[in-house]
Each structure stands twice: as structure tokens, then as C-alpha cells.
Design a protein around this motif. Structure first.
Motif, PDB file in Angstrom:
ATOM      1  N   LEU A   1      -5.904   2.338  -5.537  1.00 59.59           N
ATOM      2  CA  LEU A   1      -4.905   1.965  -4.604  1.00 59.59           C
ATOM      3  C   LEU A   1      -5.313   0.498  -4.194  1.00 59.59           C
ATOM      4  CD1 LEU A   1      -2.257   2.178  -3.019  1.00 59.59           C
ATOM      5  CD2 LEU A   1      -3.459   3.650  -1.414  1.00 59.59           C
TER       6      LEU A   1
ATOM      7  N   ALA B   1       1.549   6.518  -6.604  1.00 57.48           N
ATOM      8  CA  ALA B   1       0.408   7.280  -7.065  1.00 57.48           C
ATOM      9  C   ALA B   1       0.808   8.896  -6.830  1.00 57.48           C
ATOM     10  CB  ALA B   1      -0.620   6.939  -6.227  1.00 57.48           C
TER      11      ALA B   1
ATOM     12  N   ALA C   1       2.569   1.691  -3.398  1.00 59.42           N
ATOM     13  CA  ALA C   1       1.670   2.320  -3.990  1.00 59.42           C
ATOM     14  C   ALA C   1       1.046   3.556  -4.241  1.00 59.42           C
ATOM     15  CB  ALA C   1       0.244   1.232  -4.317  1.00 59.42           C
ATOM     16  N   ALA C   2       0.949   3.953  -2.822  1.00 68.77           N
ATOM     17  CA  ALA C   2       0.663   5.443  -2.517  1.00 68.77           C
ATOM     18  C   ALA C   2       1.680   6.261  -2.987  1.00 68.77           C
ATOM     19  CB  ALA C   2       0.401   5.389  -0.986  1.00 68.77           C
TER      20      ALA C   2
ATOM     21  N   ARG D   1      -4.965  10.455  -8.217  1.00 69.03           N
ATOM     22  CA  ARG D   1      -3.401  10.320  -8.286  1.00 69.03           C
ATOM     23  C   ARG D   1      -3.024  11.979  -7.736  1.00 69.03           C
ATOM     24  NH1 ARG D   1      -3.180   7.267 -14.126  1.00 69.03           N
ATOM     25  NH2 ARG D   1      -3.689   5.092 -13.238  1.00 69.03           N
TER      26      ARG D   1
ATOM     27  N   ARG E   1       0.693  -1.213  -0.123  1.00 64.24           N
ATOM     28  CA  ARG E   1       0.056   0.076  -0.147  1.00 64.24           C
ATOM     29  C   ARG E   1       0.744   1.427   0.072  1.00 64.24           C
ATOM     30  NH1 ARG E   1      -3.418  -2.263   4.558  1.00 64.24           N
ATOM     31  NH2 ARG E   1      -4.989  -3.517   3.307  1.00 64.24           N
TER      32      ARG E   1
END
Lengths: 284, 55
Positions: free
Chosen positions: A59, A18, A14-15, B12, A11
Motif C-alpha cells: 500500500l 488489495a 488501494a486498500a 493482500r 490509500r
């Protein structure tokens, strides 16, 4: 690394991706680098109906894509569980079952069709799941789970969904998941009723805490009978709990089990607490 | 699909950043601003250009 901490790590990765901000600001007429598309256009389209949910997001989808889930049993419960998890985009799906497809399975085990009679259930299921979602990896294990092999099968999984049909197997799976700290979704169905329970080892009551001993009069589906849709309801609830545990969305069915009577459409949530003398999780 | 793509692009961004989406007249021009507002973002529409400030 435990399943939950591995997912937490994923996570965070990915965060961070992102939110990706270039280390150096672009100079002069250097173009600003485009953010990496974390989900492809094909993935956005395939998973659009869950991505549009307010509680779901990119996510969550990435966590699901990076997850390894083991489904124990490719029968009445395993069919809906495996097909919903494959459809949802679980990246690595393991299927465990030692049996071959029999004609008496077909009314409730919807991953198997009449031409599959005699085929190992894991192969029959895997073929359908690969048709359903060719983007995921489906692994098969044609073995019967017992205390001697359970630990090896669950090793490295983020989550296990137990769709087996015996107390002995459930206890073996529960013990292995507790020992490895792997989250588990238990389920069972017979007649018109069933139950579902989610377990976070060391934090919430495990299956053995809720059901310390096998009932002396436990009957099988072959003896009690079972309706296909009843298994479908229980398996669907298990799949839902699996997705909740993987992504942290919703409220998981932990510290309790759900007792479902489908003859009367009654759903009763029964509180379950950790037992100080539980042989599987007391030491955690 | 337009709202799904918009939603993911918004995820995003950082809070306070603006996303501009140009859509053809029709269903998406009605749905995207409505869904964005329902999700709590600030929305302004100028013709076929939708400006969404992430909450």
C-alpha cells in the motif's frame, strides 16, 4: 482536493483493491477470479529492499507510485532528494531549476557530470533520473521560483520538497504551499551545517513560523563554502521526510526543525510552534 | 525475493486467512518461516510447504 486528502483517497482505493472480494461468489465450477496484482513482478523486484521493511508495504508503495512530488532546485540538495525519490518510485517527479550546470557545482551536485557543463540543470537531472527509474514520469521546469509563479508550480502536487538556495525562494514556496494546503519539506545547507523541517500546513508550524524574517547577514554557499557530503546528508534527510509524509510511515519531523552540525556530528531537534501572526499559515 | 513476494501476498489477505508457499530446499525454506514468525504470523512447515496464517 488537498494533497493529504487525495493521498487518503488513494490509500482507501488501494486498500479496497488489495482486499478485493468478488461481488458474487463463483458458481459451480466457475474459477475464482485471481486478485489483480497491484504491483507488477518488476516493481516487486525493483522496490524489494523497501517492501521488505516491516513498516513499508504494498500500500505504501502504491501511494508513492501515485504521488506527484515537486523538487525545487536541482543542485546540492535537489540531487539526493530527486534521486532517492525517483529510486523509491515516486510516480510523477517535477524538477524546478533555472540554472545551467557549472564546473563549481560538480563536487556536491551528484546528478550532474562534467560532460553536462552548460546544460540546463533540469535537463541534466531528468536524464539521470530517467536512467535511474524509467518507470516514473519526470517533468522539468526551467524557471526560478518567485512569489509570482510559486502557486502555479505547486498546484496539483501532493508534496513539495524545497531544495532552493535562498530565503526569498523558501518564503515564496512556503507561502504557496500553505495557501494550497500542500505538505512541504524544507531544507538548507551552508558550510558544515544545515537544517531540515517538515510542514503540514494548518496543523504544524510552517517555515515562516520558525523563521519569521530573513537573517540580515545571510551568506550564500558561494561565500560560506559547502562540502558535498554535508549537502548529501541534508538532502537525504529531506528525501526521508518526504517518504514519511507521503506514506504515513515513521514519525515526520513536524513541529520542529532539525539543526545539523556536521563538523561535530551533532543533531539537535528544535521545537517550533505555530505563530498567531504568521502571514502564511495563521489563517488556516 | 521469496520473502518479499510472500510478505506482499500476506498483505493482500485478511487476518486469519492462510497462505501456502512451496519453496525449494535451501535458504528460502529457512528465511521465509523465520521472517513470517518475526512479523507475528503463525507458521507451520511440512517439508517444503510453508503454511502462514495472517495475524
Amino acid at each position: 482536493m488537498s494533497g493529504s486528502s487525495r493521498r487518503g483517497f488513494l490509500r482507501e482505493i488501494a486498500a479496497a483493491a488489495a482486499r478485493r472480494i468478488p461481488d458474487q461468489p463463483p458458481r459451480g465450477d466457475e474459477p475464482m477470479p485471481n486478485p489483480v496484482p497491484l504491483l507488477s513482478d518488476a516493481e516487486l523486484e525493483r522496490y524489494s529492499r523497501q517492501l521488505v521493511l516491516p513498516e513499508w508495504n504494498e500500500l505504501a508503495q502504491l501511494v508513492v507510485r501515485d504521488a506527484s512530488v515537486l523538487v525545487i532546485g536541482a543542485g546540492a540538495l535537489g540531487s539526493p532528494v530527486a534521486s532517492y525519490l525517483a529510486g523509491a518510485g515516486v510516480g510523477r517527479l517535477g524538477i524546478v531549476d533555472s540554472d545551467v550546470v557549472e564546473v563549481s557545482n560538480l563536487h556536491r551536485q551528484h546528478l550532474h557530470f562534467t560532460p553536462d557543463l552548460g546544460v540546463p540543470k533540469v535537463e541534466s537531472a531528468a536524464a539521470k533520473l530517467r536512467f535511474l527509474n524509467p518507470e516514473i514520469l519526470v517533468e522539468t521546469y526551467q524557471v526560478r521560483v518567485d512569489p509570482t509563479n510559486a502557486a502555479g508550480l505547486v498546484e496539483g502536487q501532493d508534496l513539495v520538497v524545497d531544495c532552493s538556495d535562498s530565503f526569498a525562494t523558501r518564503y515564496a514556496v512556503n507561502a504557496a504551499c500553505c495557501a494550497a494546503g500542500i505538505e512541504l519539506v524544507e531544507g538548507g545547507v551552508a558550510g558544515w551545517s544545515g537544517l531540515v523541517m517538515a510542514v503540514q500546513p494548518g496543523r504544524t508550524a510552517c517555515y515562516r513560523c520558525a523563521f519569521p524574517a530573513e537573517p540580515v547577514d545571510a551568506l550564500t554557499c558561494a561565500q560560506l563554502g559547502v562540502l558535498g557530503p554535508a549537502a548529501g546528508v541534508i538532502g537525504s534527510l529531506q528525501a526521508l521526510e518526504a517518504l514519511k509524509l507521503l506514506t504515513g510511515t515513521g514519525t515526520p519531523l513536524t513541529g520542529a526543525f532539525l539543526n545539523v552540525d556536521l563538523a561535530t556530528a551533532e543533531f539537535v531537534r528544535v521545537h517550533a510552534t505555530r505563530r498567531a501572526d504568521c502571514p502564511d499559515c495563521a489563517a488556516l | 525475493m521469496t520473502w518479499v513476494r510472500t510478505k506482499v501476498e500476506l498483505e493482500r489477505l485478511e487476518s486469519g486467512e492462510t497462505l501456502e508457499v512451496r519453496v525449494p530446499p535451501g535458504e528460502a525454506l529457512e528465511n521465509v518461516p523465520r521472517s513470517a514468525r518475526e512479523a507475528g504470523h503463525a507458521v507451520a512447515v511440512e517439508g517444503t510447504l510453508i503454511r502462514i496464517v495472517r495475524r
